[in-house]
Design a protein around this motif. Structure first.
Motif, PDB file in Angstrom:
ATOM      1  N   GLU A   1       0.822  -1.198   0.000  1.00  0.00           N
ATOM      2  CA  GLU A   1       0.000   0.000   0.000  1.00  0.00           C
ATOM      3  C   GLU A   1       0.861   1.255   0.000  1.00  0.00           C
ATOM      4  OE1 GLU A   1      -3.015   2.813   0.189  1.00  0.00           O
ATOM      5  OE2 GLU A   1      -3.037   0.717  -0.463  1.00  0.00           O
TER       6      GLU A   1
ATOM      7  N   ARG B   1       2.120   1.783  -3.484  1.00  0.00           N
ATOM      8  CA  ARG B   1       1.079   2.291  -4.380  1.00  0.00           C
ATOM      9  C   ARG B   1       0.844   3.782  -4.181  1.00  0.00           C
ATOM     10  NH1 ARG B   1      -1.321  -2.855  -3.369  1.00  0.00           N
ATOM     11  NH2 ARG B   1      -2.509  -2.002  -1.607  1.00  0.00           N
TER      12      ARG B   1
ATOM     13  N   VAL C   1       0.936   4.830   6.458  1.00  0.00           N
ATOM     14  CA  VAL C   1      -0.135   3.838   6.315  1.00  0.00           C
ATOM     15  C   VAL C   1      -0.468   3.226   7.677  1.00  0.00           C
ATOM     16  CG1 VAL C   1      -0.794   1.623   5.279  1.00  0.00           C
ATOM     17  CG2 VAL C   1       0.448   3.312   3.918  1.00  0.00           C
TER      18      VAL C   1
END
Length: 716
Positions: A132, A135, A194
């Motif tokens: 994540e 990305r 994150v």
């Protein structure tokens, strides 16, 4: 009152009894209870015995209170083993934990008062979060890259680096997954973002946050230091800067610390571990007692001599790195066991030949009475295991892959624990070993091993391991040892071992990487793949990295009690170019003849002739291209040519293999590799005789799976 399983002889104090059986150096460790102590303990010298007896002696002599002793080690298994030994010595109240376990326990307790609110969730695996994070930065990262980035972030955090300080501190390190250090720093920050968004923390955060609370909250620090007064740290050569900082905060200004380690067994520097703290211990504590444990009780003189010679060879080389040579003078072990067989050195034609000769030698050891659980095959990388799994399976030899399915996750073990737990509630005075046998008989346990192989035999071996553990614990803690051992005690032990993944011994040859073998030992050890590029590994391109590879081989050698075999191959595949060379670490250690053909092995075992067995080159049956890999040779077709089988048939075989693997609790490729399934799908054999002619289908697999394969082909 004497502790369970540990009684004093008539007229002898309990404290004296605890010191009995220790050698002079171990006794010094056990009886020196105050002040700092550094124990330099070589492989097989009884360090765990020395420090557990030290704790027991301190408690029973009244110097230590068990609740105020914290023993720290590096794996949950080692911590569980230490707790077991301490219980057997009558000091079950001592805390024996890993750094992470101890820190998490403190964090859970102090979080409400130090921070407030619920503790964030704990992240088990970093992969999804790193994906994540990548990305968010529009970076492309495959599974291998994510694994490398996770390892790099872990190294940064245990080295107490932040995203802002990472790039400068990491200068000179290899670029993980091909990303430059600035990009890694950005991804590091994205990873932290994150986690914040998801309200989760990772295992390194557990240590970092605990350090932060202890540094910033004097009340919390005072409470921890009041709770724990005496510290023991095992495997101290593997401590990271972050773990050392946590230890410093636990200690405060006190010096009641005993550290145990061996710089020659430092093999985890890639995770941030460093032996610097061990080597500089006396600079920090000038009045520290220093004890060297060099009497090796594990290995024969032949094995010990080889281990000593391996380390001594390095000290004769000039240091070419910058700064002082980080290689300390190694401990020279002194063997205490009787003489045994000389270590063997075998040169093989190719990887398949090496695996075949190892399987043949293991068969000989089994026939000579060596238990399968006392034999191990150790390799540098996990990717080397498949050839040995196939060779052992073809020879009908059971094995267990360390790092594979966990013992307490097996279905039969879960069922057994449920039934044992139920029986504990209604247990009477029947001895635990007999009661365990009666309960497990309902699940398939018998006094004699079944003659069949496969899932039935593996299920029996799991249950037999539980029975053997019941016998072992009853002997150590039961009536014969002057104590009382109940079924409730047995179930509690199993539950604790399940939590720590401290599995009992299972019959089967162990397959393990050299790194995962640390802390273990076997009667017979096969060190395989000892060629340049694997040992040392090809990416060990600095003096420091090569030194660590030497230490890794040293750890492998010292795992062996009696039988030690070292081998390498000249080519990767049968018929391939013989362009490999034996490891440089073997120079001066192996007999001169081992570099010639006299000790080479052919595809079916050691050849006694003077010429290496060569396989004829194989060509693709479609385009006539030379086949270069074992998988291509199995199907008789190169990777570029289309398969000659029906996809539905191949998928039916894969589905059957998956179901069989799940039932047996083993990786699917151990049953048959994809290459073998492809060969079966193309040939579509109609009988066992036809199936037996296909590559990858040996006698053992034919007996175990042949009928199932034919049924699958008939119903696809």
């Amino acid at each position: 009152m004497a502790p369970t399983g540990f009684t004093a002889a008539a007229g002898q104090s309990l404290e004296a009894r605890i010191l009995d059986g220790l050698d002079a150096e171990q006794r010094q460790v056990a009886s020196t209870l105050a002040g700092p102590m550094c124990v330099l303990a070589g492989a097989g010298t009884g360090k765990t015995r020395a420090i557990t007896h030290r704790i027991a002696y301190g408690v029973h002599s009244g110097v230590y209170k068990p609740q105020r002793v914290l023993a720290v080690t590096f794996t949950a298994r080692a911590a569980a083993e230490m707790r077991t030994r301490l219980r057997d010595l009558g000091v079950g109240g001592v805390q024996a934990r890993t750094f992470h376990s101890a820190a998490l326990r403190q964090l859970q307790y102090f979080w409400p008062q130090a921070v407030g609110g619920p503790l964030p969730g704990l992240l088990d695996h970093k992969a999804n979060v790193i994906a994540e994070a990548a990305r968010r930065l529009r970076l492309s990262a495959d599974r291998a890259a994510i694994r490398d980035l996770a390892a790099e972030i872990e190294w940064a955090k245990v080295s107490m680096l932040t995203p802002d300080t990472y790039a400068r501190a990491a200068a000179g390190r290899a670029e993980p997954a091909g990303f430059d250090l600035v990009t890694v720093a950005r991804l590091f920050q994205s990873y932290e973002d994150v986690k914040t968004d998801r309200n989760i923390i990772d295992f390194e955060d557990v240590l970092l946050i605990t350090v932060g609370i202890l540094q910033e909250d004097p009340k919390v620090a005072a409470a921890v230091r009041e709770q724990y007064r005496h510290f023991v740290v095992d495997e101290y050569q593997d401590v990271s800067p972050l773990q050392q900082r946590l230890l410093d905060l636990w200690l405060g200004e006190r010096g009641d610390l005993c550290v145990v380690g061996d710089a020659s067994q430092t093999i985890y520097s890639f995770t941030g571990a460093t032996s610097r703290h061990l080597l500089q211990f006396t600079k920090r504590f000038p009045d520290a007692a220093v004890v060297k444990l060099v009497r090796d009780y594990r290995s024969t003189p032949q094995v010990v001599q080889l281990a000593n010679s391996l380390l001594a060879a390095r000290t004769k080389q000039p240091w070419r790195g910058s700064g002082p040579d980080p290689w300390p003078a190694p401990l020279e072990l002194a063997a205490q066991r009787p003489a045994g067989p000389a270590p063997s050195f075998t040169e093989c034609a190719d990887d398949e030949a090496e695996a075949a000769q190892v399987a043949a030698r293991i068969r000989s050891l089994l026939e000579a009475g060596v238990p399968a659980s006392e034999i191990a095959i150790l390799f540098r990388t996990n990717g080397q295991s498949e050839a040995y799994e196939q060779a052992l399976a073809s020879a009908g030899i059971g094995y267990q892959l360390r790092g594979g399915e966990r013992f307490f996750g097996r279905r039969e073990v879960r069922d057994a624990m449920l039934q044992l737990r139920a029986s504990a509630r209604a247990a009477g005075t029947e001895p635990v070993p007999q009661l365990a046998r009666d309960v497990l008989a309902n699940l398939g346990y018998t006094a004699q091993a079944p003659q069949s192989s496969g899932a039935v035999r593996e299920r029996w071996e799991s249950l037999a391991a539980l029975v053997a553990l019941a016998d072992e614990l009853d002997l150590a803690r039961g009536e014969a040892a002057g104590g009382v051992f109940t079924m409730q005690d047995f179930v509690a032990e199993l539950e604790e071992r399940a939590a720590a993944q401290h599995a009992p011994t299972v019959q089967g040859v162990t397959l393990a990487s050299l790194h995962s073998a640390k802390g273990l030992e076997w009667d017979a050890v096969f060190l395989v793949g000892l060629s340049e590029g694997l040992m040392p590994i090809s990416f060990a391109d600095t003096d420091e990295a090569v030194d660590e590879e030497r230490r890794l081989l040293y750890v492998g050698i010292t795992r062996a009690r009696e039988h030690l075999a070292l081998s390498w191959s000249l080519a990767r595949t049968p018929g391939g170019r013989a362009n490999r060379k034996p490891s440089r670490f073997l120079d001066g250690l192996r007999p001169a003849s081992s570099s010639r053909t006299g000790l080479r092995s052919g595809a079916h075992g050691a050849e006694r002739t003077g010429r290496r067995r060569q396989s004829a080159p194989a060509h693709c049956r479609v385009c006539a291209t030379l086949l270069t890999t074992g998988a291509e040779r199995k199907v008789g077709r190169c990777a570029n040519c289309p398969p000659g089988y029906d996809e539905h048939t191949f998928e039916a075989l894969r589905a059957w293999r998956k179901e069989a693997a799940q039932e047996a609790g083993m990786p699917a490729f151990v049953i048959f590799t994809d290459a073998t399934l492809a060969a079966i799908a193309e040939a579509r054999p109609g009988s066992l005789q036809e199936l037996s002619k296909l590559p990858g289908v040996g006698p053992a697999k034919l007996e175990r799976y042949g009928q199932d394969v034919l049924r699958t082909l008939g119903s696809d």
